[in-house]
Each structure stands twice: as structure tokens, then as C-alpha cells.
Enzyme design. Structure first.
Site, mmCIF file in Angstrom:
data_model
loop_
_atom_site.group_PDB
_atom_site.id
_atom_site.type_symbol
_atom_site.label_atom_id
_atom_site.label_comp_id
_atom_site.label_asym_id
_atom_site.label_seq_id
_atom_site.Cartn_x
_atom_site.Cartn_y
_atom_site.Cartn_z
ATOM 1 C CG HIS A 138 51.515 45.662 41.909
ATOM 2 N ND1 HIS A 138 50.397 45.104 41.335
ATOM 3 C CD2 HIS A 138 52.096 44.675 42.653
ATOM 4 C CE1 HIS A 138 50.292 43.838 41.718
ATOM 5 N NE2 HIS A 138 51.316 43.559 42.512
ATOM 6 C CG ASP A 174 53.065 38.583 40.866
ATOM 7 O OD1 ASP A 174 54.284 38.728 41.037
ATOM 8 O OD2 ASP A 174 52.223 38.801 41.749
ATOM 9 C CG HIS A 176 49.586 40.073 44.256
ATOM 10 N ND1 HIS A 176 50.778 39.500 44.653
ATOM 11 C CD2 HIS A 176 48.800 40.141 45.357
ATOM 12 C CE1 HIS A 176 50.714 39.242 45.954
ATOM 13 N NE2 HIS A 176 49.534 39.615 46.405
ATOM 14 C CG ASP A 263 53.512 36.515 44.016
ATOM 15 O OD1 ASP A 263 53.401 36.023 42.883
ATOM 16 O OD2 ASP A 263 53.374 37.730 44.245
#
Length: 398
Positions: A138, A174, A176, A263
Site C-alpha cells: 500500500h 491480498d 485489499h 487476509d
């Protein structure tokens, strides 16, 4: 070219590890706690996955390497923050990115690990390499973001571009959106970024729509496949196989770089996809097969998110290490008593007793029709991206 079923000599695999990587500790109670790394490496050792493997010990990436992606003023801010306190301009001192002592050094060490893994492949000493401490996807050029101070994924890709690679595919599993890596290469047609994530209308950071395609000549090299909450293993794998292999055939990358965040797990406290440890194992096996088919076996695997610190991450990433090393762990394998004893000292949560959740990972391949919940989402991505690669979004052969 390595065939999809070929194995790799473990001596040709680099595993990055040093306990110094546990120093990337945002706070005692932060979700991204380094205990997940410690428990993963201990579980992998207990199961014999790392037997005879000499770890590749990283050194901190020098500023010049970090500045491949980050501006110099941001590095200065990261260095100053432990002395000077909160820095809203650079998103330092937020709930997501609290300031901690040695923040620059710990973050640079993670980057150094991913560069070292990339170097082993580029210089011909390894076909595959893995850094489970990496995957901080990120971080942006001038600010921290989403638990990530420096973006080791993008730094490693940039390094590879300067050391013999002209076409790189980055796959992000992921939960996200891989926003920082996408941003770093949004104008660069040498890098195909593919992110599979929970739909941005339902999860931070709110980006990663199918319409985000890349700029100018790079249009089509940013690929986003957003999935609805509660997607399970079968749906995730159906969507993956309906989109990713066709793009790899068209793009013809020389190496895969994968961010393997876990996640997506059904117990993860920060998101709402519903994958299992068994599903994660199936993902890694698919990535290994794709590397064998399309990149002559060249595969750099990085860690990422995952906040089920005791039940999910250690098992899933042990499966990742085993898959990269061609030492696949049978799902029914019991978890060793010494690991359970060690983990019990750190949590009161019930601990797993085997490497499986007995979750089925069979899936029906997409057949060109809308039959299950993920199909409209994979079709949206195919329709947005496939024509830009000369592929037919309706043709299941593409």
C-alpha cells in the site's frame, strides 16, 4: 521452459529470513504483528519444510534503492518521525501507521529482503524466491498507507526492470487492493499488475475497480478483479482462472512477482472474504503452475496482509513456503506439539491441530455464462481489459 508439473531443486530456491525482520512492529497491539512471521517460520521448521535450507539474510536497502519508488523527502520524514512525532502530511502517527522506534531501519530491511530475493533470481542462483516479511503493497511515493511504510513490492519490481527483465507480471491475492503497486506502474507498460480483492465499495482503500486500467500506452496493464464479500474458495478460484491465465498468455511476462496476503481468510478480523487455509494452498499451487507455464519457472513470492495471527497466517504461509520449495505439505498433516506448546504461551485462542480446515477447493471453470455469484464480477474485468490485449471477453478459450 519448465513445464507446469516440473519440480525445482530446493537449492534453487531462496528463502529470505532473519529475526531482524521481526523489528517491523508498528505497536504491541497493532493487527500487523510480527508474531505471525515468527510462528510461520517455527511451523515450517517443525514440519521439516525448511530442512537443509540456508536462509538468505537480508541487509537494509540503501536510500538509493528505496528512492526507486519513494521521494527523498519522505525517507527523511520517516527517519525524523520517532524523534519529532506525528506527521499527518506523510500519514505517520495515524492509527494504521503509528510511529515506532527504528521505523526507517526496519522498513528498509524488509525492502532489502525483497531486493535480495529478486537478485537471487536475476543473477541466476535461484528460480524462485520468497520473502514472507515483504508484501507491503500500500505504501505510496510520499506517504505511508495501510500498515505499509515502504513499498518493497514495487521496489523489487523496479530493481528487476533495471536488471534484465522487460516484462513483469505482479499478481496480488491480498483481500485489499494492491493500490501502491498499481500507482507505481500505472504508466509503465512493462509491468502488468493484477489485483484480486474484496470489492472496493465494501472495503478500504476504496480503489481497485475494473475501470482502473492504466494510462496511455500502459492502458490494459492495470487489472482489477473485485469480488463480493463472503466469496469462498470455489468462487475465488473460478474468477482467478477465468482472468489470469489468459492475460499471462497475452502479456508473456518473464517473471511472476506475487503478493500473497492471507487476509482473505474467513476468520480474518479486518475483511469479509471467506477463503480457507486449503484455498490458500490451492492459490499457491496455481501460481506455481502459472510460473512454470509462462515465466520459465521464475517466481518471486512475497507475504502481505493477514491478521489471523495464530490460526490462519502460520498455516497458510507454511503452505506458501512448502509450495515454493516443492515440498508440499499434505493438508491432513498434524501440527507438531512443539509448535502448539510455543504458540500456547502467546495466546488463549484455540489453536489448530492440522494443516487443513477440510474445506473443498474444487471449482467449476467459467463456461461463458453467468451461473454463480462471482461471474458478473469476472465478466466486468474481462470486458474492461481483455480487448486491450487482443482477447475476446466472451470466448472461454481466452
Amino acid at each position: 521452459m519448465t513445464s507446469s508439473g516440473a519440480t525445482v531443486d530446493p537449492a534453487r530456491v531462496a528463502v529470505v529470513w532473519d529475526e531482524g525482520l521481526l523489528g517491523y512492529k508498528l505497536s504491541e497491539d497493532h493487527p500487523l504483528h510480527p508474531v505471525r512471521l515468527d510462528l510461520t517460520m517455527r511451523l515450517a521448521r517443525s514440519l521439516g519444510v525448511l530442512e537443509g535450507v540456508e536462509p538468505l539474510v537480508p541487509t537494509p536497502a540503501p536510500d538509493a534503492e528505496v528512492e526507486r519508488i519513494h521521494v527523498a523527502s519522505y525517507l527523511e520524514a520517516v527517519r525524523r518521525a520517532p524523534r519529532e512525532g506525528d506527521d499527518p502530511v506523510h500519514q505517520l502517527g495515524t492509527t494504521d501507521n503509528p510511529i515506532f522506534e527504528g521505523m526507517h531501519e526496519a522498513s528498509a530491511l524488509v525492502c532489502g529482503g525483497s531486493i535480495a530475493a529478486a537478485r537471487e533470481i536475476a543473477e541466476g542462483r535461484a528460480d524462485r524466491a520468497v520473502n514472507i516479511a515483504g508484501g507491503l503493497h500500500h505504501a505510496m511515493a510520499d506517504h505511508a498507507w495501510g500498515f505499509c511504510v515502504y513499498n518493497d513490492c514495487a521496489i523489487a519490481i523496479s530493481w528487476l526492470l533495471d536488471h534484465g527483465y522487460e516484462r513483469i507480471c505482479y499478481i496480488d491475492t491480498d483481500v485489499h487492493h494492491g493500490d501502491g503497486v498499481q500507482a507505481a506502474f500505472y504508466d509503465d507498460d512493462r509491468v502488468l499488475t493484477i489485483s484480486m480483492h474484496q470489492h472496493p465499495r465494501t472495503l478500504w482503500p476504496g480503489t481497485g475497480f475494473a475501470s482502473e486500467l492504466g494510462n496511455g500506452a500502459a492502458s490494459g496493464t492495470a487489472v482489477n478483479l473485485a469480488l463480493p464479500p463472503r466469496t469462498r474458495d470455489a468462487g475465488w478460484l473460478r474468477a482467478f482462472h477465468a482472468v489470469v491465465p489468459g492475460l499471462l498468455r497475452a502479456f508473456q511476462p518473464q517473471i511472476l512477482v506475487t503478493q500473497c496476503g492471507v487476509d482473505t481468510h474467513h476468520e480474518d478480523p479486518l475483511a469479509e472474504l471467506s477463503l480457507s487455509v486449503d484455498g490458500h494452498r490451492a492459490i499457491y499451487r496455481s501460481l506455481r503452475e502459472l510460473a512454470g507455464q509462462y515465466t520459465d519457472g521464475k517466481w518471486l513470492a512475497l507475504g502481505g496482509g493477514g491478521y489471523g495471527l495464530f490460526r490462519a497466517v502460520p498455516r497458510s504461509w507454511t503452505h506458501l513456503l512448502a509450495t515454493v520449495l516443492d515440498r508440499d505439505v499434505e493438508p491432513s498433516r498434524p501440527i507438531p506439539a512443539d509448535w502448539i506448546s510455543y504458540a500456547t504461551e502467546k495466546t488463549r485462542r484455540p489453536l489448530p491441530t492440522s494443516m487443513t480446515e477440510d474445506a473443498p477447493t474444487d471449482f467449476e471453470r467459467w463456461g461463458g455464462f453467468t451461473e454463480v455469484e462471482v461471474d458478473p464480477f469476472l465478466l466486468e474485468t474481462r470486458r474492461a481489459v481483455f480487448p486491450l490485449h487482443g482477447l475476446d471477453p466472451q470466448d472461454t478459450r481466452d
